[in-house]
Design a protein around this motif. Sequence first.
Motif, PDB file in Angstrom:
ATOM      1  N   GLN A  71      47.489  -0.132  10.211  1.00 31.68           N
ATOM      2  CA  GLN A  71      48.115  -1.423   9.893  1.00 31.68           C
ATOM      3  C   GLN A  71      47.965  -2.395  11.053  1.00 31.68           C
ATOM      4  OE1 GLN A  71      52.556  -2.440   9.871  1.00 31.68           O
ATOM      5  NE2 GLN A  71      52.150  -1.927   7.717  1.00 31.68           N
ATOM      6  N   ARG A  72      48.200  -1.928  12.254  1.00 29.57           N
ATOM      7  CA  ARG A  72      48.082  -2.782  13.439  1.00 29.57           C
ATOM      8  C   ARG A  72      46.652  -3.296  13.595  1.00 29.57           C
ATOM      9  NH1 ARG A  72      50.937  -0.008  16.394  1.00 29.57           N
ATOM     10  NH2 ARG A  72      49.414   1.549  17.043  1.00 29.57           N
ATOM     11  N   GLY A  73      45.670  -2.425  13.419  1.00 32.12           N
ATOM     12  CA  GLY A  73      44.276  -2.827  13.551  1.00 32.12           C
ATOM     13  C   GLY A  73      43.846  -3.815  12.480  1.00 32.12           C
ATOM     14  N   ILE A  74      44.220  -3.558  11.247  1.00 33.34           N
ATOM     15  CA  ILE A  74      43.842  -4.476  10.163  1.00 33.34           C
ATOM     16  C   ILE A  74      44.620  -5.777  10.279  1.00 33.34           C
ATOM     17  CG2 ILE A  74      43.896  -4.796   7.654  1.00 33.34           C
ATOM     18  CD1 ILE A  74      42.966  -1.879   7.417  1.00 33.34           C
ATOM     19  N   ARG A  75      45.844  -5.685  10.741  1.00 36.79           N
ATOM     20  CA  ARG A  75      46.628  -6.913  10.982  1.00 36.79           C
ATOM     21  C   ARG A  75      45.907  -7.804  11.989  1.00 36.79           C
ATOM     22  NH1 ARG A  75      52.872  -6.824  13.231  1.00 36.79           N
ATOM     23  NH2 ARG A  75      53.108  -9.067  13.544  1.00 36.79           N
ATOM     24  N   ASN A  76      45.441  -7.214  13.084  1.00 38.18           N
ATOM     25  CA  ASN A  76      44.771  -7.994  14.132  1.00 38.18           C
ATOM     26  C   ASN A  76      43.377  -8.454  13.708  1.00 38.18           C
ATOM     27  OD1 ASN A  76      46.939  -7.763  15.909  1.00 38.18           O
ATOM     28  ND2 ASN A  76      46.165  -5.870  16.782  1.00 38.18           N
ATOM     29  N   HIS A  77      42.545  -7.532  13.275  1.00 38.37           N
ATOM     30  CA  HIS A  77      41.152  -7.873  12.986  1.00 38.37           C
ATOM     31  C   HIS A  77      40.986  -8.509  11.603  1.00 38.37           C
ATOM     32  CE1 HIS A  77      40.085  -6.060  16.737  1.00 38.37           C
ATOM     33  NE2 HIS A  77      40.724  -4.958  16.393  1.00 38.37           N
ATOM     34  N   GLY A  78      41.734  -8.020  10.622  1.00 34.84           N
ATOM     35  CA  GLY A  78      41.701  -8.663   9.305  1.00 34.84           C
ATOM     36  C   GLY A  78      42.317 -10.047   9.360  1.00 34.84           C
ATOM     37  N   GLY A  79      43.403 -10.171  10.120  1.00 37.01           N
ATOM     38  CA  GLY A  79      44.008 -11.493  10.314  1.00 37.01           C
ATOM     39  C   GLY A  79      43.058 -12.425  11.035  1.00 37.01           C
ATOM     40  N   GLY A  80      42.368 -11.912  12.067  1.00 35.81           N
ATOM     41  CA  GLY A  80      41.399 -12.735  12.791  1.00 35.81           C
ATOM     42  C   GLY A  80      40.284 -13.211  11.888  1.00 35.81           C
ATOM     43  N   HIS A  81      39.792 -12.331  11.023  1.00 32.62           N
ATOM     44  CA  HIS A  81      38.725 -12.719  10.093  1.00 32.62           C
ATOM     45  C   HIS A  81      39.231 -13.746   9.076  1.00 32.62           C
ATOM     46  CE1 HIS A  81      35.492 -12.758   7.289  1.00 32.62           C
ATOM     47  NE2 HIS A  81      36.083 -11.961   6.415  1.00 32.62           N
ATOM     48  N   ALA A  82      40.363 -13.483   8.467  1.00 30.58           N
ATOM     49  CA  ALA A  82      40.902 -14.406   7.459  1.00 30.58           C
ATOM     50  C   ALA A  82      41.233 -15.764   8.063  1.00 30.58           C
ATOM     51  CB  ALA A  82      42.152 -13.807   6.809  1.00 30.58           C
ATOM     52  N   ASN A  83      41.890 -15.745   9.208  1.00 31.11           N
ATOM     53  CA  ASN A  83      42.285 -17.007   9.845  1.00 31.11           C
ATOM     54  C   ASN A  83      41.070 -17.842  10.241  1.00 31.11           C
ATOM     55  OD1 ASN A  83      44.895 -16.079   9.582  1.00 31.11           O
ATOM     56  ND2 ASN A  83      45.229 -15.737  11.757  1.00 31.11           N
ATOM     57  N   HIS A  84      40.083 -17.203  10.837  1.00 29.51           N
ATOM     58  CA  HIS A  84      38.902 -17.951  11.267  1.00 29.51           C
ATOM     59  C   HIS A  84      38.075 -18.440  10.080  1.00 29.51           C
ATOM     60  CE1 HIS A  84      39.925 -16.381  15.248  1.00 29.51           C
ATOM     61  NE2 HIS A  84      39.250 -17.426  15.700  1.00 29.51           N
ATOM     62  N   SER A  85      37.943 -17.627   9.058  1.00 31.39           N
ATOM     63  CA  SER A  85      37.209 -18.072   7.861  1.00 31.39           C
ATOM     64  C   SER A  85      37.849 -19.323   7.287  1.00 31.39           C
ATOM     65  CB  SER A  85      37.182 -16.962   6.813  1.00 31.39           C
ATOM     66  OG  SER A  85      36.453 -15.850   7.280  1.00 31.39           O
ATOM     67  N   PHE A  86      39.165 -19.369   7.288  1.00 32.07           N
ATOM     68  CA  PHE A  86      39.901 -20.527   6.795  1.00 32.07           C
ATOM     69  C   PHE A  86      39.756 -21.708   7.752  1.00 32.07           C
ATOM     70  CE2 PHE A  86      43.886 -22.950   6.212  1.00 32.07           C
ATOM     71  CZ  PHE A  86      43.784 -23.223   4.859  1.00 32.07           C
ATOM     72  N   PHE A  87      39.847 -21.435   9.040  1.00 31.13           N
ATOM     73  CA  PHE A  87      39.760 -22.472  10.068  1.00 31.13           C
ATOM     74  C   PHE A  87      38.446 -23.236   9.989  1.00 31.13           C
ATOM     75  CE2 PHE A  87      38.776 -23.327  14.722  1.00 31.13           C
ATOM     76  CZ  PHE A  87      39.663 -24.379  14.873  1.00 31.13           C
ATOM     77  N   TRP A  88      37.328 -22.504   9.846  1.00 26.40           N
ATOM     78  CA  TRP A  88      36.026 -23.182   9.795  1.00 26.40           C
ATOM     79  C   TRP A  88      35.975 -24.181   8.643  1.00 26.40           C
ATOM     80  CZ3 TRP A  88      35.144 -22.069  14.317  1.00 26.40           C
ATOM     81  CH2 TRP A  88      35.036 -20.780  14.831  1.00 26.40           C
ATOM     82  N   LEU A  89      36.605 -23.840   7.541  1.00 24.68           N
ATOM     83  CA  LEU A  89      36.592 -24.740   6.382  1.00 24.68           C
ATOM     84  C   LEU A  89      37.529 -25.927   6.572  1.00 24.68           C
ATOM     85  CD1 LEU A  89      36.477 -22.095   3.523  1.00 24.68           C
ATOM     86  CD2 LEU A  89      34.572 -23.385   4.531  1.00 24.68           C
ATOM     87  N   ASN A  90      38.531 -25.777   7.440  1.00 24.45           N
ATOM     88  CA  ASN A  90      39.449 -26.890   7.744  1.00 24.45           C
ATOM     89  C   ASN A  90      38.770 -27.969   8.571  1.00 24.45           C
ATOM     90  OD1 ASN A  90      42.847 -25.680   8.201  1.00 24.45           O
ATOM     91  ND2 ASN A  90      41.426 -25.237   6.586  1.00 24.45           N
ATOM     92  N   LEU A  91      37.790 -27.545   9.358  1.00 18.56           N
ATOM     93  CA  LEU A  91      37.104 -28.493  10.231  1.00 18.56           C
ATOM     94  C   LEU A  91      36.020 -29.203   9.429  1.00 18.56           C
ATOM     95  CD1 LEU A  91      36.632 -26.253  13.383  1.00 18.56           C
ATOM     96  CD2 LEU A  91      38.472 -27.866  12.922  1.00 18.56           C
ATOM     97  N   ALA A  92      35.884 -30.469   9.667  1.00 17.81           N
ATOM     98  CA  ALA A  92      34.860 -31.233   8.949  1.00 17.81           C
ATOM     99  C   ALA A  92      34.235 -32.227   9.895  1.00 17.81           C
ATOM    100  CB  ALA A  92      35.482 -31.958   7.761  1.00 17.81           C
ATOM    101  N   SER A  93      32.998 -32.570   9.633  1.00 19.20           N
ATOM    102  CA  SER A  93      32.359 -33.565  10.473  1.00 19.20           C
ATOM    103  C   SER A  93      33.069 -34.897  10.309  1.00 19.20           C
ATOM    104  CB  SER A  93      30.873 -33.679  10.135  1.00 19.20           C
ATOM    105  OG  SER A  93      30.702 -34.009   8.785  1.00 19.20           O
ATOM    106  N   PRO A  94      33.030 -35.732  11.327  1.00 19.79           N
ATOM    107  CA  PRO A  94      33.763 -36.991  11.292  1.00 19.79           C
ATOM    108  C   PRO A  94      33.448 -37.811  10.040  1.00 19.79           C
ATOM    109  CG  PRO A  94      32.835 -36.622  13.464  1.00 19.79           C
ATOM    110  CD  PRO A  94      32.291 -35.551  12.565  1.00 19.79           C
ATOM    111  N   ASN A  95      34.479 -38.417   9.504  1.00 18.25           N
ATOM    112  CA  ASN A  95      34.408 -39.309   8.343  1.00 18.25           C
ATOM    113  C   ASN A  95      34.071 -38.626   7.026  1.00 18.25           C
ATOM    114  OD1 ASN A  95      34.884 -41.521  10.135  1.00 18.25           O
ATOM    115  ND2 ASN A  95      32.705 -41.488  10.649  1.00 18.25           N
ATOM    116  N   SER A  96      34.014 -37.295   6.978  1.00 21.89           N
ATOM    117  CA  SER A  96      33.655 -36.652   5.718  1.00 21.89           C
ATOM    118  C   SER A  96      34.865 -36.375   4.835  1.00 21.89           C
ATOM    119  CB  SER A  96      32.895 -35.357   5.972  1.00 21.89           C
ATOM    120  OG  SER A  96      33.736 -34.420   6.594  1.00 21.89           O
TER     121      SER A  96
END
Length: 195
Positions: A71-96
Motif C-alpha cells: 500500500q505504501r509503495g503504490i500510494r507513493n509511486h501510483g500517486g506520483g504517476h496519477a498526479n503527474h499525468s494529471f499535472f501535464w494536462l493542466n499545463l498549457a502553452s500560453p494563450n491556448s
Amino acid sequence: MPPFTLPPLPYPYDALEPHFDAETMRIHHTKHHQTYITNLNTLLSTTPTLSNLPIAEILTHHLSTLASEQQRGIRNHGGGHANHSFFWLNLASPNSTTLSSHPGLQTAIESTFGSTQHFQTEFETAATKVFGSGWAWLVLQPGGNLAVVTTANQDSPLMGKEVAGVQGRPILGLDVWEHAYYLRYRNVRPDYIKA
C-alpha cells in the motif's frame, strides 16, 4: 509490456517558456515521472489483479485493501504517476486555454470563492503553505462543492480522507515539489506558483 508507460506530453518541452524551462520539463517528465512508473510497475508485478486497472481506480478503490508495505509503495509511486499525468494536462502553452473558455467552471469558482481573483489567491496561499513536498488542488468534493486542498508527497485526493486526508475529483493540480521548479526558481516557490 508493463501496465503503465510514460504518457507523452501534449506539447514540446520548451512550450511553456518562460514559466517552465525546457530542461526542468524534460527532467521532470523523463526522470521523475518515469521513476514513479518504473517502481509502480515493479510493485504491480506481484499483484496481477490490479495491473489491468486504471491508476485512478487502483488509488480510489483498491489502495486500502493492500498489505501495508505494498500500500505504501503504490500510494507513493501510483500517486506520483496519477498526479503527474494529471499535472501535464493542466499545463498549457500560453494563450491556448483560459478560464472563460470553461464557463461552467468559471461560474462555480466565482460562486464558491467570490471571484476568480479570490480563488487564485486562496490557491496560491495553499500551495505556498505546503510543508516540504506535495500538491495543491482544486477539487470537486463528493457533495458537489469546490474546494482548495493540499496533499503531502504524492498523495492524491483520489485516495480519500483515510489515506490522503482530503477527498475529491481533481480539477486543477499543482506540483510543489522542488523538482518541479528548482532550476528556474531556486527556492522561491511563490514565484513558481504565480507563474
